[in-house]
Design an enzyme around this catalytic site. Sequence first.
Site, PDB file in Angstrom:
ATOM      1  N   TYR A 147      30.665  35.602  37.180  1.00  0.00           N
ATOM      2  CA  TYR A 147      31.678  36.937  37.511  1.00  0.00           C
ATOM      3  C   TYR A 147      30.900  38.108  37.240  1.00  0.00           C
ATOM      4  CZ  TYR A 147      35.734  39.381  37.382  1.00  0.00           C
ATOM      5  OH  TYR A 147      36.821  40.335  37.591  1.00  0.00           O
ATOM      6  N   ASP A 148      30.370  38.364  36.158  1.00  0.00           N
ATOM      7  CA  ASP A 148      29.658  39.657  35.599  1.00  0.00           C
ATOM      8  C   ASP A 148      28.622  40.053  36.777  1.00  0.00           C
ATOM      9  OD1 ASP A 148      31.569  39.197  33.759  1.00  0.00           O
ATOM     10  OD2 ASP A 148      29.980  39.646  31.895  1.00  0.00           O
ATOM     11  N   VAL A 190      47.602  38.835  28.939  1.00  0.00           N
ATOM     12  CA  VAL A 190      48.967  38.980  28.857  1.00  0.00           C
ATOM     13  C   VAL A 190      50.074  38.079  29.413  1.00  0.00           C
ATOM     14  CG1 VAL A 190      50.698  40.897  30.075  1.00  0.00           C
ATOM     15  CG2 VAL A 190      48.535  41.697  29.191  1.00  0.00           C
ATOM     16  N   GLN A 278      34.902  45.509  22.583  1.00  0.00           N
ATOM     17  CA  GLN A 278      36.095  46.686  22.883  1.00  0.00           C
ATOM     18  C   GLN A 278      35.976  47.000  24.458  1.00  0.00           C
ATOM     19  OE1 GLN A 278      34.674  49.767  20.080  1.00  0.00           O
ATOM     20  NE2 GLN A 278      32.706  49.793  21.241  1.00  0.00           N
ATOM     21  N   ARG A 279      36.865  47.464  25.096  1.00  0.00           N
ATOM     22  CA  ARG A 279      36.970  48.073  26.123  1.00  0.00           C
ATOM     23  C   ARG A 279      37.829  49.196  26.542  1.00  0.00           C
ATOM     24  NH1 ARG A 279      37.628  43.517  30.042  1.00  0.00           N
ATOM     25  NH2 ARG A 279      35.525  42.642  29.596  1.00  0.00           N
TER      26      ARG A 279
HETATM   27  P1  NAD Z   1      43.671  36.926  41.585  1.00  0.00           P
HETATM   28  O1  NAD Z   1      42.881  35.591  40.949  1.00  0.00           O
HETATM   29  O2  NAD Z   1      45.059  36.649  41.374  1.00  0.00           O
HETATM   30  O3  NAD Z   1      43.266  37.192  43.095  1.00  0.00           O
HETATM   31  C1  NAD Z   1      42.247  36.774  43.643  1.00  0.00           C
HETATM   32  C2  NAD Z   1      42.513  36.292  45.076  1.00  0.00           C
HETATM   33  O4  NAD Z   1      41.193  35.883  45.938  1.00  0.00           O
HETATM   34  C3  NAD Z   1      43.483  34.941  45.125  1.00  0.00           C
HETATM   35  O5  NAD Z   1      44.379  34.909  45.881  1.00  0.00           O
HETATM   36  C4  NAD Z   1      42.334  34.020  45.384  1.00  0.00           C
HETATM   37  O6  NAD Z   1      42.931  32.787  45.966  1.00  0.00           O
HETATM   38  C5  NAD Z   1      41.284  34.708  46.383  1.00  0.00           C
HETATM   39  N1  NAD Z   1      39.966  34.193  46.484  1.00  0.00           N
HETATM   40  C6  NAD Z   1      39.238  33.394  45.583  1.00  0.00           C
HETATM   41  N2  NAD Z   1      38.118  33.329  46.152  1.00  0.00           N
HETATM   42  C7  NAD Z   1      38.183  33.345  47.388  1.00  0.00           C
HETATM   43  C8  NAD Z   1      37.524  33.157  48.533  1.00  0.00           C
HETATM   44  N3  NAD Z   1      36.181  32.589  48.410  1.00  0.00           N
HETATM   45  N4  NAD Z   1      37.974  33.345  49.784  1.00  0.00           N
HETATM   46  C9  NAD Z   1      39.127  33.988  50.092  1.00  0.00           C
HETATM   47  N5  NAD Z   1      40.035  34.100  48.928  1.00  0.00           N
HETATM   48  C10 NAD Z   1      39.450  34.009  47.758  1.00  0.00           C
HETATM   49  O7  NAD Z   1      43.018  37.888  40.551  1.00  0.00           O
HETATM   50  P2  NAD Z   1      43.564  39.692  40.887  1.00  0.00           P
HETATM   51  O8  NAD Z   1      43.752  39.970  39.203  1.00  0.00           O
HETATM   52  O9  NAD Z   1      44.297  39.765  41.727  1.00  0.00           O
HETATM   53  O10 NAD Z   1      42.005  40.298  41.238  1.00  0.00           O
HETATM   54  C11 NAD Z   1      41.726  40.682  42.369  1.00  0.00           C
HETATM   55  C12 NAD Z   1      40.429  41.480  42.475  1.00  0.00           C
HETATM   56  O11 NAD Z   1      40.327  42.347  41.505  1.00  0.00           O
HETATM   57  C13 NAD Z   1      39.458  40.494  41.984  1.00  0.00           C
HETATM   58  O12 NAD Z   1      37.925  40.571  42.977  1.00  0.00           O
HETATM   59  C14 NAD Z   1      38.957  40.725  40.661  1.00  0.00           C
HETATM   60  O13 NAD Z   1      37.486  40.454  40.392  1.00  0.00           O
HETATM   61  C15 NAD Z   1      39.351  42.283  40.481  1.00  0.00           C
HETATM   62  N6  NAD Z   1      39.785  42.600  39.171  1.00  0.00           N
HETATM   63  C16 NAD Z   1      40.861  42.265  38.579  1.00  0.00           C
HETATM   64  C17 NAD Z   1      41.001  42.648  37.395  1.00  0.00           C
HETATM   65  C18 NAD Z   1      42.437  42.680  36.562  1.00  0.00           C
HETATM   66  O14 NAD Z   1      42.720  42.894  35.455  1.00  0.00           O
HETATM   67  N7  NAD Z   1      43.566  41.919  37.429  1.00  0.00           N
HETATM   68  C19 NAD Z   1      40.311  43.343  36.554  1.00  0.00           C
HETATM   69  C20 NAD Z   1      39.003  43.604  37.023  1.00  0.00           C
HETATM   70  C21 NAD Z   1      38.563  43.469  38.507  1.00  0.00           C
HETATM   71  N1  UDP Z   2      42.533  36.085  24.665  1.00  0.00           N
HETATM   72  C1  UDP Z   2      43.370  35.907  23.392  1.00  0.00           C
HETATM   73  N2  UDP Z   2      44.251  34.711  23.770  1.00  0.00           N
HETATM   74  C2  UDP Z   2      44.599  34.215  24.905  1.00  0.00           C
HETATM   75  C3  UDP Z   2      44.003  34.640  26.090  1.00  0.00           C
HETATM   76  C4  UDP Z   2      42.872  35.860  26.000  1.00  0.00           C
HETATM   77  O1  UDP Z   2      43.031  36.103  22.369  1.00  0.00           O
HETATM   78  O2  UDP Z   2      45.296  33.207  24.938  1.00  0.00           O
HETATM   79  C5  UDP Z   2      41.669  37.433  24.445  1.00  0.00           C
HETATM   80  C6  UDP Z   2      40.172  37.139  25.006  1.00  0.00           C
HETATM   81  O3  UDP Z   2      39.654  36.518  24.155  1.00  0.00           O
HETATM   82  C7  UDP Z   2      39.858  38.565  25.130  1.00  0.00           C
HETATM   83  C8  UDP Z   2      41.380  39.197  25.464  1.00  0.00           C
HETATM   84  O4  UDP Z   2      42.334  38.532  24.943  1.00  0.00           O
HETATM   85  O5  UDP Z   2      39.341  39.168  23.901  1.00  0.00           O
HETATM   86  C9  UDP Z   2      41.513  39.806  26.984  1.00  0.00           C
HETATM   87  O6  UDP Z   2      41.128  38.399  27.757  1.00  0.00           O
HETATM   88  P1  UDP Z   2      41.546  38.118  29.112  1.00  0.00           P
HETATM   89  O7  UDP Z   2      40.783  36.813  29.460  1.00  0.00           O
HETATM   90  O8  UDP Z   2      42.752  38.516  29.534  1.00  0.00           O
HETATM   91  O9  UDP Z   2      40.456  39.123  29.803  1.00  0.00           O
HETATM   92  P2  UDP Z   2      38.900  39.564  29.649  1.00  0.00           P
HETATM   93  O10 UDP Z   2      38.365  38.907  28.748  1.00  0.00           O
HETATM   94  O11 UDP Z   2      38.366  39.414  31.071  1.00  0.00           O
HETATM   95  O12 UDP Z   2      39.115  41.036  29.478  1.00  0.00           O
END
Ligand code: NAD
Ligand code: UDP
Length: 324
Positions: A147-148, A190, A278-279
């Site tokens: 992912y990263d 969440v 942290q973030r």
């Molecule tokens: P989500 O998983 O709910 O939505 C992602 C959508 O993409 C889903 O509907 C999934 O079916 C679709 N998808 C996945 N792979 C696909 C592919 N190969 N072709 C077509 N569709 C595909 O996640 P989200 O929280 O809505 O995130 C949306 C975007 O925002 C993502 O790119 C994610 O990396 C980015 N993002 C989200 C967060 C967050 O906190 N929600 C944080 C950082 C970045």
């Molecule tokens: N986390 C947790 N319990 C859970 C799910 C997540 O303590 O049931 C923690 C996880 O280890 C991370 C933070 O909550 O430190 C946020 O996790 P999430 O997967 O929501 O997002 P990300 O790590 O990508 O920020």
Amino acid sequence: MHLERRVLVTGGAGFLGSHLCEKLLERGVQVLCVDNFFTGARRNIEHLLSHKHFELLRHDVTHPLFVEVDEIYNLACPASPFHYQRDPVQTTKTNVIGAIHMLGLAKRVKAKILQASTSEIYGDPSVHPQNEGYWGNVNPIGLRSCYDEGKRCAETLFFDYRRQHNLQIKVARIFNTYGPRTHPNDGRVVSSFIVQALLNRDLTVFGAGEQTRSFCYVDDLVDGFLRLMDTPSDVTGPINLGNPGEFTIAELAREIIALTGSRSKIICGPLPPDDPKQRQPDISKASEILRWAPKIPLQEGLRRTIPYFERLLAYGVISAAISV
Ligand code: NAD
Ligand code: UDP
């Protein structure tokens, strides 16, 4: 914007994508939602299917797409570690090949394109709060790397297409965002805590719960997306979008127990590998360039989110038997 404008939202049936589609339709544009339903759900966009300006296409962005559009929001990619680690090779393909296809499309039709990038670009950061000038501290071979590093490579591609082909690009670095329509069983903190609290189950805090995150409510985030897309062509980002309010995971757990009136207790489990300590976003750039700042504090956002999960439980979409 005029009706003839066509906007493509990849990942449009997901959590953020479905809210974005809704807001775009409210603006009177035509929306083409593309999704392969890996983590998205039909119920997220069911209410939009009869809208005359909404079109749904089941498609995987790792395959080329030939459509005519004016703007592209590239959101396709599972966001939760639980889902993106289920098929890490597909996650990298979605991020990298998907970005190449969407950039190729943008180049052919001369569309503006916005990338949903992420705070994961910063990895486990040594700078706090994180600003866009920080290059990050990312493990290239760990469980989160698909992912990263996938998202980092996508950013590289966006800027190379800009330099090489003069594309109009916008890169948003999204920090943890929550709200209704988060996948109920995706392991994000969440949604997991709310479901556990509503079922009166123990809240599974990973580690000692001292790691921090900054949580942005979905409506604020989508507003940031729209503002960024509307900026002049010299604004490319990357721009952080997130809520600077920073909480430990233990604080989040206590808040959710209080708001749901749950009998749940908090238990601690092992911390997943490479879990950032942290973030917190530095949003001065978004504030200056987009005149944007989140308006909805965590408690208010949680109050708006909890009823969504109550409904999923009531309708049996989340079975009490699932392990969350
Ligand atoms: P989500 O998983 O709910 O939505 C992602 C959508 O993409 C889903 O509907 C999934 O079916 C679709 N998808 C996945 N792979 C696909 C592919 N190969 N072709 C077509 N569709 C595909 O996640 P989200 O929280 O809505 O995130 C949306 C975007 O925002 C993502 O790119 C994610 O990396 C980015 N993002 C989200 C967060 C967050 O906190 N929600 C944080 C950082 C970045
Ligand atoms: N986390 C947790 N319990 C859970 C799910 C997540 O303590 O049931 C923690 C996880 O280890 C991370 C933070 O909550 O430190 C946020 O996790 P999430 O997967 O929501 O997002 P990300 O790590 O990508 O920020």
